[in-house]
Design a protein around this motif. Structure first.
Motif, short mmCIF file in Angstrom:
data_model
loop_
_atom_site.label_atom_id
_atom_site.label_comp_id
_atom_site.label_asym_id
_atom_site.label_seq_id
_atom_site.Cartn_x
_atom_site.Cartn_y
_atom_site.Cartn_z
N VAL A 193 -79.00 3.69 45.53
CA VAL A 193 -78.36 2.79 44.58
C VAL A 193 -79.18 2.64 43.30
N LEU A 194 -80.48 2.94 43.36
CA LEU A 194 -81.30 2.84 42.14
C LEU A 194 -80.90 3.90 41.11
N ALA A 195 -80.17 4.93 41.56
CA ALA A 195 -79.68 5.94 40.63
C ALA A 195 -78.68 5.33 39.64
N LEU A 196 -78.08 4.20 39.98
CA LEU A 196 -77.15 3.54 39.08
C LEU A 196 -77.86 3.05 37.81
N GLU A 197 -79.18 2.90 37.86
CA GLU A 197 -79.92 2.47 36.67
C GLU A 197 -79.91 3.55 35.59
#
Length: 261
Positions: A36-40
């Protein structure tokens, strides 16, 4: 800032389909366990009103005292902010923060019109209050929860899991979110079987009322009207099930909580 908003109605199945479209737009279709950190790093997302500029940032916990995450519109972007402590726990793979990221993406994807009109859509640290006057299918919070589960879960993997508990543990979901997803998955698997049962009922109906006059069977109709067409042409078929001769709807049960077969 509201805990919930009444939004355009969507069934769980529709929300799940939109979540899968979001996965595809972000090139996560084949991912089993989404980072989910890829959404940054994402600068645009797909929404129900087309692609929109997007930004996700971690802010100090003091900026979001009561919220784990918050989605708003900053005049240019659909903006999602999460607490730094939530980001840290997401980095460690913990379930709650992963769901927070996906939950807020659900608001950004499903509710851009409300966000552009000034709505603020949070994920409360102590849980969001849901209002009884908002039906689930029109609840922004309910939709975001269903979206988050569908976004995080790989369907092919989930089909090999046995229970909602298994789904919740593997993908870091609340049991409630996993249960909704799991029930929806079972419904989709079961639907072709249900259709086949209805076809069998229809064949039985035709056998009962078909043929020439001398070959017809006597039908005993209920005195109650069909809940679908209102005609008093309900008759029993296959034990506890009933069919309406007028509209051919099949009921698993009648009166005490009707369910179509």
């Amino acid at each position: 800032m509201s805990d919930d908003y009444k939004v355009d109605g969507l069934s769980n199945a529709q929300v799940r389909a939109l979540a899968k479209r979001s996965r595809a737009y972000l090139r996560f279709s084949e991912a089993d366990f989404i980072d989910v950190l890829a959404l940054e790093q994402v600068d645009h997302i797909w929404t129900v009103h087309g692609p929109k500029p997007f930004r996700l940032e971690a802010v100090s916990d003091s900026e979001l005292l009561t919220d784990s995450g918050l989605t708003t519109f900053d005049g240019v972007h659909i903006l999602t902010r999460v607490r730094r402590s939530v980001r840290r726990d997401a980095l460690l793979g913990h379930g709650y923060p992963r769901f927070t990221y996906a939950h807020e993406l659900g608001h950004a994807t499903l509710h851009p019109r409300h966000l552009l009109q000034g709505a603020s859509m949070p994920r409360r640290r102590q849980g969001n209050t849901k209002f009884n006057w908002i039906p689930s299918f029109q609840s922004a919070e309910h939709q975001a929860m269903v979206f988050a589960a569908a976004f995080l879960i790989n369907d092919e993997t989930a089909r090999n899991l046995s229970t909602a508990d298994d789904v919740a543990i593997r993908y870091g979901l609340s049991l409630e979110a996993a249960r909704i997803y799991f029930e929806q998955l079972l419904e989709e698997i079961e639907r072709p079987l249900s259709a086949e049962r209805v076809r069998r009922m229809a064949d039985e109906f035709k056998a009962i009322v078909g043929g020439n006059e001398s070959g017809k069977r006597t039908i005993s109709f209920l005195d109650d009207p069909c809940l679908s067409c209102g005609q008093k042409e309900l008759f029993p078929v296959n034990g506890s099930r009933y069919m309406c001769r007028a509209c051919e709807r099949v009921y698993d049960r009648y009166q005490d909580g009707d369910q179509a077969g």
